[in-house]
Structures are given as structure tokens and as C-alpha cells.
Design a protein around this motif. Structure first.
Motif, PDB file in Angstrom:
ATOM      1  N   ILE A  97       0.851  -1.200   0.000  1.00  0.00           N
ATOM      2  CA  ILE A  97       0.000   0.000   0.000  1.00  0.00           C
ATOM      3  C   ILE A  97       0.884   1.248   0.000  1.00  0.00           C
ATOM      4  O   ILE A  97       0.653   2.191  -0.763  1.00  0.00           O
ATOM      5  N   TYR A  98       1.900   1.247   0.844  1.00  0.00           N
ATOM      6  CA  TYR A  98       2.867   2.356   0.908  1.00  0.00           C
ATOM      7  C   TYR A  98       3.527   2.569  -0.446  1.00  0.00           C
ATOM      8  O   TYR A  98       3.606   3.694  -0.946  1.00  0.00           O
ATOM      9  N   GLN A  99       3.994   1.488  -1.057  1.00  0.00           N
ATOM     10  CA  GLN A  99       4.729   1.602  -2.319  1.00  0.00           C
ATOM     11  C   GLN A  99       3.854   2.108  -3.466  1.00  0.00           C
ATOM     12  O   GLN A  99       4.369   2.731  -4.392  1.00  0.00           O
ATOM     13  N   LYS A 100       2.560   1.854  -3.407  1.00  0.00           N
ATOM     14  CA  LYS A 100       1.645   2.277  -4.470  1.00  0.00           C
ATOM     15  C   LYS A 100       0.948   3.606  -4.167  1.00  0.00           C
ATOM     16  O   LYS A 100       0.232   4.131  -5.020  1.00  0.00           O
ATOM     17  N   HIS A 101       1.175   4.129  -2.967  1.00  0.00           N
ATOM     18  CA  HIS A 101       0.517   5.376  -2.568  1.00  0.00           C
ATOM     19  C   HIS A 101       1.004   6.526  -3.442  1.00  0.00           C
ATOM     20  O   HIS A 101       2.197   6.645  -3.748  1.00  0.00           O
ATOM     21  N   GLU A 102       0.088   7.384  -3.848  1.00  0.00           N
ATOM     22  CA  GLU A 102       0.414   8.508  -4.730  1.00  0.00           C
ATOM     23  C   GLU A 102       1.539   9.384  -4.181  1.00  0.00           C
ATOM     24  O   GLU A 102       2.438   9.800  -4.929  1.00  0.00           O
ATOM     25  N   SER A 103       1.536   9.657  -2.898  1.00  0.00           N
ATOM     26  CA  SER A 103       2.586  10.507  -2.304  1.00  0.00           C
ATOM     27  C   SER A 103       3.946   9.828  -2.359  1.00  0.00           C
ATOM     28  O   SER A 103       4.970  10.477  -2.617  1.00  0.00           O
ATOM     29  N   HIS A 104       3.973   8.511  -2.126  1.00  0.00           N
ATOM     30  CA  HIS A 104       5.236   7.772  -2.237  1.00  0.00           C
ATOM     31  C   HIS A 104       5.727   7.777  -3.680  1.00  0.00           C
ATOM     32  O   HIS A 104       6.925   7.932  -3.948  1.00  0.00           O
ATOM     33  N   LEU A 105       4.831   7.605  -4.624  1.00  0.00           N
ATOM     34  CA  LEU A 105       5.210   7.591  -6.034  1.00  0.00           C
ATOM     35  C   LEU A 105       5.809   8.934  -6.467  1.00  0.00           C
ATOM     36  O   LEU A 105       6.755   8.970  -7.257  1.00  0.00           O
ATOM     37  N   GLU A 106       5.298  10.034  -5.923  1.00  0.00           N
ATOM     38  CA  GLU A 106       5.859  11.357  -6.220  1.00  0.00           C
ATOM     39  C   GLU A 106       7.289  11.474  -5.704  1.00  0.00           C
ATOM     40  O   GLU A 106       8.175  11.948  -6.410  1.00  0.00           O
ATOM     41  N   VAL A 107       7.506  11.037  -4.461  1.00  0.00           N
ATOM     42  CA  VAL A 107       8.856  11.073  -3.889  1.00  0.00           C
ATOM     43  C   VAL A 107       9.768  10.141  -4.676  1.00  0.00           C
ATOM     44  O   VAL A 107      10.912  10.492  -5.001  1.00  0.00           O
ATOM     45  N   SER A 108       9.269   8.977  -5.005  1.00  0.00           N
ATOM     46  CA  SER A 108      10.046   7.991  -5.749  1.00  0.00           C
ATOM     47  C   SER A 108      10.498   8.546  -7.103  1.00  0.00           C
ATOM     48  O   SER A 108      11.641   8.332  -7.529  1.00  0.00           O
ATOM     49  N   LYS A 109       9.632   9.256  -7.770  1.00  0.00           N
ATOM     50  CA  LYS A 109       9.980   9.851  -9.068  1.00  0.00           C
ATOM     51  C   LYS A 109      11.143  10.832  -8.909  1.00  0.00           C
ATOM     52  O   LYS A 109      12.086  10.825  -9.702  1.00  0.00           O
ATOM     53  N   PHE A 110      11.077  11.669  -7.882  1.00  0.00           N
ATOM     54  CA  PHE A 110      12.170  12.609  -7.613  1.00  0.00           C
ATOM     55  C   PHE A 110      13.467  11.856  -7.322  1.00  0.00           C
ATOM     56  O   PHE A 110      14.517  12.170  -7.880  1.00  0.00           O
ATOM     57  N   VAL A 111      13.394  10.863  -6.440  1.00  0.00           N
ATOM     58  CA  VAL A 111      14.591  10.115  -6.050  1.00  0.00           C
ATOM     59  C   VAL A 111      15.212   9.434  -7.269  1.00  0.00           C
ATOM     60  O   VAL A 111      16.432   9.492  -7.469  1.00  0.00           O
ATOM     61  N   LYS A 112      14.399   8.815  -8.102  1.00  0.00           N
ATOM     62  CA  LYS A 112      14.912   8.145  -9.298  1.00  0.00           C
ATOM     63  C   LYS A 112      15.638   9.113 -10.231  1.00  0.00           C
ATOM     64  O   LYS A 112      16.605   8.739 -10.886  1.00  0.00           O
ATOM     65  N   SER A 113      15.182  10.348 -10.260  1.00  0.00           N
ATOM     66  CA  SER A 113      15.779  11.323 -11.174  1.00  0.00           C
ATOM     67  C   SER A 113      17.191  11.736 -10.768  1.00  0.00           C
ATOM     68  O   SER A 113      17.945  12.251 -11.595  1.00  0.00           O
ATOM     69  N   ILE A 114      17.560  11.497  -9.508  1.00  0.00           N
ATOM     70  CA  ILE A 114      18.890  11.918  -9.031  1.00  0.00           C
ATOM     71  C   ILE A 114      19.735  10.746  -8.536  1.00  0.00           C
ATOM     72  O   ILE A 114      20.778  10.937  -7.928  1.00  0.00           O
ATOM     73  N   THR A 115      19.281   9.528  -8.816  1.00  0.00           N
ATOM     74  CA  THR A 115      19.938   8.329  -8.301  1.00  0.00           C
ATOM     75  C   THR A 115      20.651   7.563  -9.407  1.00  0.00           C
ATOM     76  O   THR A 115      20.119   7.397 -10.491  1.00  0.00           O
ATOM     77  N   GLU A 116      21.852   7.076  -9.093  1.00  0.00           N
ATOM     78  CA  GLU A 116      22.551   6.212 -10.048  1.00  0.00           C
ATOM     79  C   GLU A 116      22.438   4.736  -9.670  1.00  0.00           C
ATOM     80  O   GLU A 116      22.544   3.874 -10.527  1.00  0.00           O
ATOM     81  N   LEU A 117      22.203   4.436  -8.378  1.00  0.00           N
ATOM     82  CA  LEU A 117      22.113   3.047  -7.932  1.00  0.00           C
ATOM     83  C   LEU A 117      21.183   2.951  -6.737  1.00  0.00           C
ATOM     84  O   LEU A 117      21.231   3.794  -5.829  1.00  0.00           O
ATOM     85  N   ARG A 118      20.338   1.905  -6.735  1.00  0.00           N
ATOM     86  CA  ARG A 118      19.424   1.639  -5.617  1.00  0.00           C
ATOM     87  C   ARG A 118      19.615   0.195  -5.180  1.00  0.00           C
ATOM     88  O   ARG A 118      19.690  -0.705  -6.011  1.00  0.00           O
ATOM     89  N   THR A 119      19.662  -0.020  -3.874  1.00  0.00           N
ATOM     90  CA  THR A 119      19.749  -1.347  -3.300  1.00  0.00           C
ATOM     91  C   THR A 119      18.699  -1.449  -2.205  1.00  0.00           C
ATOM     92  O   THR A 119      18.507  -0.495  -1.451  1.00  0.00           O
ATOM     93  N   ALA A 120      18.013  -2.587  -2.116  1.00  0.00           N
ATOM     94  CA  ALA A 120      16.964  -2.713  -1.113  1.00  0.00           C
ATOM     95  C   ALA A 120      16.869  -4.128  -0.589  1.00  0.00           C
ATOM     96  O   ALA A 120      17.295  -5.089  -1.245  1.00  0.00           O
ATOM     97  N   VAL A 121      16.321  -4.249   0.612  1.00  0.00           N
ATOM     98  CA  VAL A 121      16.004  -5.551   1.200  1.00  0.00           C
ATOM     99  C   VAL A 121      14.770  -5.366   2.087  1.00  0.00           C
ATOM    100  O   VAL A 121      14.609  -4.343   2.752  1.00  0.00           O
ATOM    101  N   ASP A 122      13.881  -6.358   2.042  1.00  0.00           N
ATOM    102  CA  ASP A 122      12.696  -6.404   2.900  1.00  0.00           C
ATOM    103  C   ASP A 122      12.769  -7.715   3.674  1.00  0.00           C
ATOM    104  O   ASP A 122      13.002  -8.763   3.078  1.00  0.00           O
ATOM    105  N   PHE A 123      12.538  -7.642   4.985  1.00  0.00           N
ATOM    106  CA  PHE A 123      12.593  -8.868   5.783  1.00  0.00           C
ATOM    107  C   PHE A 123      11.650  -8.796   6.960  1.00  0.00           C
ATOM    108  O   PHE A 123      11.272  -7.715   7.407  1.00  0.00           O
ATOM    109  N   GLU A 124      11.244  -9.983   7.422  1.00  0.00           N
ATOM    110  CA  GLU A 124      10.386 -10.078   8.607  1.00  0.00           C
ATOM    111  C   GLU A 124      11.250 -10.019   9.860  1.00  0.00           C
ATOM    112  O   GLU A 124      12.357 -10.545   9.888  1.00  0.00           O
ATOM    113  N   PHE A 125      10.686  -9.407  10.884  1.00  0.00           N
ATOM    114  CA  PHE A 125      11.397  -9.380  12.170  1.00  0.00           C
ATOM    115  C   PHE A 125      10.395  -9.509  13.294  1.00  0.00           C
ATOM    116  O   PHE A 125       9.213  -9.370  13.110  1.00  0.00           O
TER     117      PHE A 125
END
Length: 100
Positions: free
Chosen positions: A72-100
Motif C-alpha cells: 500500500i505504501y509503495q503504491k501510494h500517490e505521495s510515495h510515487l511522487e517522492v520515488s519519481k524525484f529520487v529516481k531522477s537523481i539516483t545512479e544506484l538503488r539497493t533494497a532488502v525487505d525482511f520479517e522481524f
């Protein structure tokens, strides 16, 4: 609970903003999402110390109740706006999701 960790290496900008200025913008915009997206249970954004050049420049650490909440967070319109900005200034992205 799901922990969502993302790190970015920013482009060497030839524009008016430095990497550090762009990192501060990313930090501010991501942290502001907690006021907009209720699925975010915790969010922290760190900016790399300038004297460690080979590291990533920005890290996001966030927590969600479930994978559904993360989606839900990843598809939220506000997150998508921030994501678009971040992608425009990023050369590399690394991510991990895990349960804790």
C-alpha cells in the motif's frame, strides 16, 4: 512486522544542487510520508558522512505491519511522487525487505 531498507547512491549532479543538498531533500520528503501514509509504523532516513565516498549516500529504514501494508505504501500517490524525484537523481538503488 516487515522492515524495508533501501540505500541510494546519488548521481554527481551538474545542476545547482550538490549530492548533500539532494540527500537532505530525500530525507525530508521521505520522512514527511509518515504524516501522510498511515501504514508506515516507523521511518528513519540517514545521510552518509561525507568522508566515506565509497558508501551509498542515503539510507531509508522503515517498518510496516505486513507485506500488504508495504505494498500500500509503495503504491501510494505521495510515495510515487517522492520515488519519481529520487529516481531522477539516483545512479544506484539497493533494497532488502525482511520479517522481524
Amino acid at each position: 512486522m516487515i522492515k524495508h531498507v533501501v540505500m541510494w547512491k546519488l548521481k554527481d549532479e551538474k545542476s545547482k544542487k550538490t549530492k548533500f543538498e539532494n540527500a537532505k531533500l530525500i530525507k525530508s520528503r521521505l520522512e514527511n510520508l509518515q504524516n501522510i501514509i498511515s501504514e508506515i509504523k516507523y521511518i528513519e532516513v540517514g545521510i552518509n558522512l561525507e568522508n566515506f565516498e565509497n558508501n551509498h549516500d542515503v539510507v531509508l529504514i522503515s517498518e510496516f505491519e505486513s507485506l500488504t501494508a508495504l505494498e500500500i505504501y509503495q503504491k501510494h500517490e505521495s510515495h510515487l511522487e517522492v520515488s519519481k524525484f529520487v529516481k531522477s537523481i539516483t545512479e544506484l538503488r539497493t533494497a532488502v525487505d525482511f520479517e522481524f
